[in-house]
Every structure is written in structure tokens, then in C-alpha cells.
Design an enzyme around this catalytic site. Structure first.
Site, short mmCIF file in Angstrom:
data_model
loop_
_atom_site.label_atom_id
_atom_site.label_comp_id
_atom_site.label_asym_id
_atom_site.label_seq_id
_atom_site.Cartn_x
_atom_site.Cartn_y
_atom_site.Cartn_z
N LYS A 139 -1.06 -0.16 -25.35
CA LYS A 139 -1.41 -0.30 -26.77
C LYS A 139 -0.11 -0.25 -27.58
O LYS A 139 0.71 -1.15 -27.42
CB LYS A 139 -2.42 0.79 -27.15
CG LYS A 139 -3.73 0.63 -26.35
CD LYS A 139 -4.79 1.61 -26.75
CE LYS A 139 -6.10 1.35 -26.05
NZ LYS A 139 -6.35 2.17 -24.88
N ARG A 154 -1.23 -3.11 -18.67
CA ARG A 154 -2.52 -2.44 -18.81
C ARG A 154 -2.60 -1.39 -17.73
O ARG A 154 -2.77 -1.69 -16.55
CB ARG A 154 -3.67 -3.44 -18.63
CG ARG A 154 -3.68 -4.53 -19.68
CD ARG A 154 -5.00 -5.24 -19.64
NE ARG A 154 -6.04 -4.33 -20.04
CZ ARG A 154 -6.45 -4.16 -21.29
NH1 ARG A 154 -5.91 -4.86 -22.25
NH2 ARG A 154 -7.40 -3.31 -21.57
N GLU A 199 -0.52 4.86 -0.58
CA GLU A 199 -1.29 6.07 -0.90
C GLU A 199 -0.41 7.30 -0.70
O GLU A 199 0.32 7.39 0.30
CB GLU A 199 -2.53 6.14 -0.01
CG GLU A 199 -3.65 5.27 -0.57
CD GLU A 199 -4.80 5.12 0.40
OE1 GLU A 199 -4.58 4.54 1.47
OE2 GLU A 199 -5.90 5.58 0.06
N TYR A 242 0.85 -1.20 0.00
CA TYR A 242 0.00 0.00 0.00
C TYR A 242 0.88 1.24 0.00
O TYR A 242 1.86 1.30 0.75
CB TYR A 242 -0.92 0.02 1.23
CG TYR A 242 -2.35 -0.17 0.83
CD1 TYR A 242 -2.95 0.74 -0.04
CD2 TYR A 242 -3.10 -1.24 1.27
CE1 TYR A 242 -4.26 0.57 -0.44
CE2 TYR A 242 -4.41 -1.42 0.87
CZ TYR A 242 -4.99 -0.51 0.01
OH TYR A 242 -6.27 -0.68 -0.39
N ASP A 265 -5.52 12.88 -25.74
CA ASP A 265 -5.47 11.49 -25.28
C ASP A 265 -4.72 10.69 -26.34
O ASP A 265 -5.23 10.46 -27.44
CB ASP A 265 -6.93 11.01 -25.12
CG ASP A 265 -7.02 9.56 -24.67
OD1 ASP A 265 -6.01 8.83 -24.76
OD2 ASP A 265 -8.12 9.16 -24.24
N THR A 320 -3.00 5.40 -22.20
CA THR A 320 -2.81 4.07 -21.64
C THR A 320 -1.36 3.68 -21.92
O THR A 320 -0.65 4.36 -22.68
CB THR A 320 -3.75 3.05 -22.29
OG1 THR A 320 -3.58 3.12 -23.71
CG2 THR A 320 -5.19 3.30 -21.93
N1 DSN Z 1 -11.05 -0.05 -25.56
C1 DSN Z 1 -9.98 0.71 -26.14
C2 DSN Z 1 -9.84 0.45 -27.58
O1 DSN Z 1 -10.10 -0.67 -27.98
O2 DSN Z 1 -9.46 1.33 -28.33
C3 DSN Z 1 -10.13 2.12 -25.87
O3 DSN Z 1 -10.27 2.28 -24.50
#
Ligand code: DSN
Length: 413
Positions: A225, A231, A52, A50, A196, A222
Site C-alpha cells: 500500500k 503484494r 520451508e 522451496y 496493523d 502489508t
Molecule cells: N483490501 C484492503 C484495502 O483495500 O484496504 C485491506 O485488506
């Protein structure tokens, strides 16, 4: 004792997933295969901790190693993207966006975001998401003819509605986004600009997509990707917004950070600074470009006529096939994709008229132009024989043969 002995049920399901990933090809544009090093860090003992707060200001004892780790991840994120400030605690992209809105907006404020069915994201103001419920989002989209972002429309809407925030970045948009233009529109109405980069973060990191850092007030992403990490999510911003962003992430929105995910993000940023990461991103782009031209040559229509990035959006209307039918048939054939609305789609969102295809995961496995050409031909074969189980079986066998030469890097037995 190993997982197999302690919990054979969970272990068996994990083995099934390894087999599925090994024997099929993911063309889901938002997926990738993390390295064994990322998976090891994510499965590390930091799972237990933990923490925080932030480095040097925690609400728990025993955080000296977490502090080292978070500082390392923050410094690497700043270096990778040339950003003034980084927060590496958001659990995912949606949380990164939520924190950014908390930092920049008051409940009920007007903001602008791209329509979901034109390539935008749920958290960019869709009514079914917290973003559309908490804020008054005005939606913009692509031009009907060019199917590219209609910057004139954005400007007109901004002048009419005077948003406090303009949000850009997309989940299903195959073209370069003009951040400079967006900045200039935002400045015209004195709005903040949030970009984003969830989909294109890996490309941005190596300079193969223009960086929004010189133009945006806040950047969210994120990390799993094109960036190929765990993730998770991150936020980058200018120094003057650092304390507002940090306070929005914790304590306004999240509790304890997922320290094991921060460890994996640190590894991901390190990997993204190695020379071979640029080679990988270049190969991802080349594969997407080959996929686009082959699909077009074989008769499919692509939204906006092609791609500049890692994904293509296919309009199946003329094939008399829905996105849902194509997704299901391709999955049976070992090619994993997702249905996706196309701009001005007449079909419901659960059905759609399109599929989105991306090359980040396949490129990580080492597939090159020749394999991508073969995949394009197989995709055409499936969508033109949508209910033919024999075709699905034959294509699945061919996909299995391709897969046998390209192991998934994180799957080590
Ligand atoms: N779910 C993601 C995507 O497939 O692009 C976006 O959050």
C-alpha cells in the site's frame, strides 16, 4: 521465447491491464504502483525455490542464497521500522494477522478490534472472517459526532470484557491513531496490543505518522500500500515474542515462503530507506489534504471532516447517490475507486453510502496538487451527473489526457 509467443492469451490480458492502468487513475487507497525493480525481483528465479524453515534451519537443500536474501530482508525491515524482530514470510496482511493471533491467543479467547464499517478490517474480528470465527472479538468504533476513534469506548469495553488482545489499525480511517493511548488502555487490563499498519506503513517508515513500535507488542502490515512494494505481508515484534511469531508463521500457518516475494520485499525496504521516499510520502499526504479540501469546497461531506493521512472517506448520502453507483460511474470516467461503508451506514455493505479515495498510487505517478484539484472537480462532475454517459465520456477523455503526462513507473515497454 517471450510470453507473447508462448502464451498469447495470458500475454494479451497482461497488455490489457497495462493499458487500463496507464489510461486510468487509481484512487484506491490500498493500491500503489511498484517500481520496475520490485517487479523484477518478484519475477525472479526465486520463484522456483522451496525453503520451508528459516535462515540456517531449512527443510530443503540449496537454500544458501535464500538464506542471504531472507537475512537481508529481515535486517532491512528491522532498520526501516526500528523494530527488534521481523518476520518477512507472511504471504499477505490477512496471513500476518492470522499468525499474530496464533502467537498471542488461544482458540475462543476474547479480543477487541475495530468495526469494519467504522474503518476496521475483516481480519480484526468480523464474523465472516476466520478471526471472528476462531476468537470472541468485541468490536469498537468511532464516535457518532466526531467520527474519530472513541478511545473512551475502547477503555470501557476493555474494562468490561478483559480481552487478551486489543487490535487496532484500519482500512478506512483518515485520522492519526493514538498508539500511546491504546497501550495505556491495554496495560489497564493486562492485554497485548497488536497494531496493523497495512495502510500507513509507508508514512510510519518515514516518520509522517507516529510509529507504533514503542507501544505495540506486535505490528502487522502489508507491503504494497503506502509502502509501495510487492503484494505481501510482514510482522514486527519485540524480541521476547520472536520465536512465538516465527513458529506461528511457519509451521503453524504457512508452508514454504514465497521467496520471490521476499526478494521484492527486500527491494521495497531498500527503496523506502532512500531520501526520495520521504519526499514521496510527504507528497502523498499533501495530495490527500488538497483532495479533501477541494471535495469539501465543492460540496461533499467527508467522514471526520478531513484527513491526516493518505485517504479520505466521502459520505454521499446528501448527494442521493450510493457508493456502488459512484464507484461504477467513476470507473466509467477513468477514475478507479472503491465503495466503502461509512460509520453507522444504513445501506448494505454491497451498496454502501461512501467511497474511499486515496492518493498513494496517483502520487507515485507524479500527480501534484494541480492535477489533484482537477481530479476533485471531475469527481464532483461525475457524482452530480451519475447516469450521464456523455459526462462520463468527457471526463474519461480528460483523465486520459492527464494520464498521458504521468506514466506508471513499473510499466516499461
Ligand atoms: N483490501 C484492503 C484495502 O483495500 O484496504 C485491506 O485488506
Amino acid at each position: 521465447m517471450s510470453l507473447r509467443n508462448i502464451d498469447p492469451d495470458t500475454s494479451r490480458i497482461i497488455e490489457l491491464e497495462k493499458k487500463r492502468q496507464t489510461e486510468t487513475i487509481s484512487l484506491i487507497a490500498s493500491e500503489n504502483h511498484a517500481s520496475a525493480a520490485v517487479l523484477e525481483a518478484q519475477g525472479s528465479v526465486f520463484t522456483d525455490k522451496y525453503a520451508e524453515g528459516y535462515p540456517g534451519q531449512r527443510y530443503y537443500g540449496g537454500c544458501e542464497d535464500v538464506d542471504l536474501l531472507e537475512d537481508l530482508a529481515v535486517e532491512r525491515a528491522k532498520e526501516l521500522f526500528q523494530a527488534e524482530h521481523a518476520n518477512v514470510q507472511p504471504h499477505a496482511g490477512a496471513q500476518a494477522n492470522m499468525a499474530a493471533y496464533f502467537a498471542l491467543l488461544e482458540h475462543g479467547d476474547t479480543a477487541m478490534g475495530m468495526k469494519l464499517d467504522h474503518g476496521g478490517h475483516l481480519t480484526h474480528g468480523e464474523k465472516v472472517s476466520f478471526s471472528g470465527r476462531l476468537y470472541n472479538f468485541i468490536k469498537y468504533g468511532v464516535d457518532r459526532e466526531t467520527e474519530r476513534i472513541d478511545y473512551q469506548e475502547i477503555e470501557q469495553l476493555a474494562l468490561k470484557h478483559h480481552p487478551r488482545l486489543i487490535v487496532a489499525g484500519a482500512s478506512a480511517y483518515p485520522r492519526i491513531i493514538d498508539f500511546e493511548r491504546l497501550r495505556s488502555i491495554a496495560d489497564t487490563v493486562d492485554a497485548r496490543l497488536l497494531i496493523d499498519i497495512a495502510h500507513i506503513a509507508g508514512l510510519v517508515a518515514v516518520g509522517l505518522h507516529p510509529s507504533p513500535v514503542p507501544y505495540a507488542d506486535v505490528i502487522t502490515s502489508t507491503t504494497h500500500k503506502t509502502l509501495r512494494g510487492p503484494r505481501s505481508g510482514i510482522i514486527l515484534c519485540r524480541k521476547e515474542l520472536a520465536s512465538a511469531i516465527d513458529a506461528a508463521v511457519f509451521p503453524q500457518m504457512q508452508g514454504g515462503p514465497l521467496v520471490h516475494a521476499i526478494a521484492a520485499k527486500a527491494v521495497c525496504f531498500h527503496e523506502a530507506m532512500q531520501p526520495d521516499f520521504e519526499d514521496y510520502q510527504r507528497a502523498t499526504l499533501e495530495n490527500a489534504s488538497v483532495l479533501a479540501s477541494e471535495l469539501q469546497r465543492l460540496g461533499l461531506r467527508l467522514i471526520s471532516g478531513g484527513t491526516d493521512n493518505h485517504l479520505v472517506l466521502v459520505d454521499l448520502t446528501a448527494m442521493n447517490v450510493t457508493g456502488l453507483q459512484a464507484e461504477v460511474a467513476l470507473e466509467k470516467a477513468g477514475i478507479v475507486t472503491n465503495r466503502d461503508p461509512i460509520p453507522f451506514d444504513k445501506r448494505p455493505r454491497r451498496v454502501t453510502s461512501g467511497i474511499r479515495l486515496g492518493t498513494p498510487a496517483a502520487t507515485t505517478r507524479g500527480l501534484g496538487k494541480e492535477e489533484v484539484k482537477r481530479l476533485a472537480a471531475l469527481i464532483i462532475r461525475v457524482v452530480t451527473n451519475i447516469d450521464d454517459v456523455n459526462v462520463a465520456r468527457e471526463v474519461r477523455e480528460e483523465v486520459r489526457q492527464i494520464c498521458a503526462s504521468f506514466p506508471v513507473p513499473g510499466i516499461i515497454d
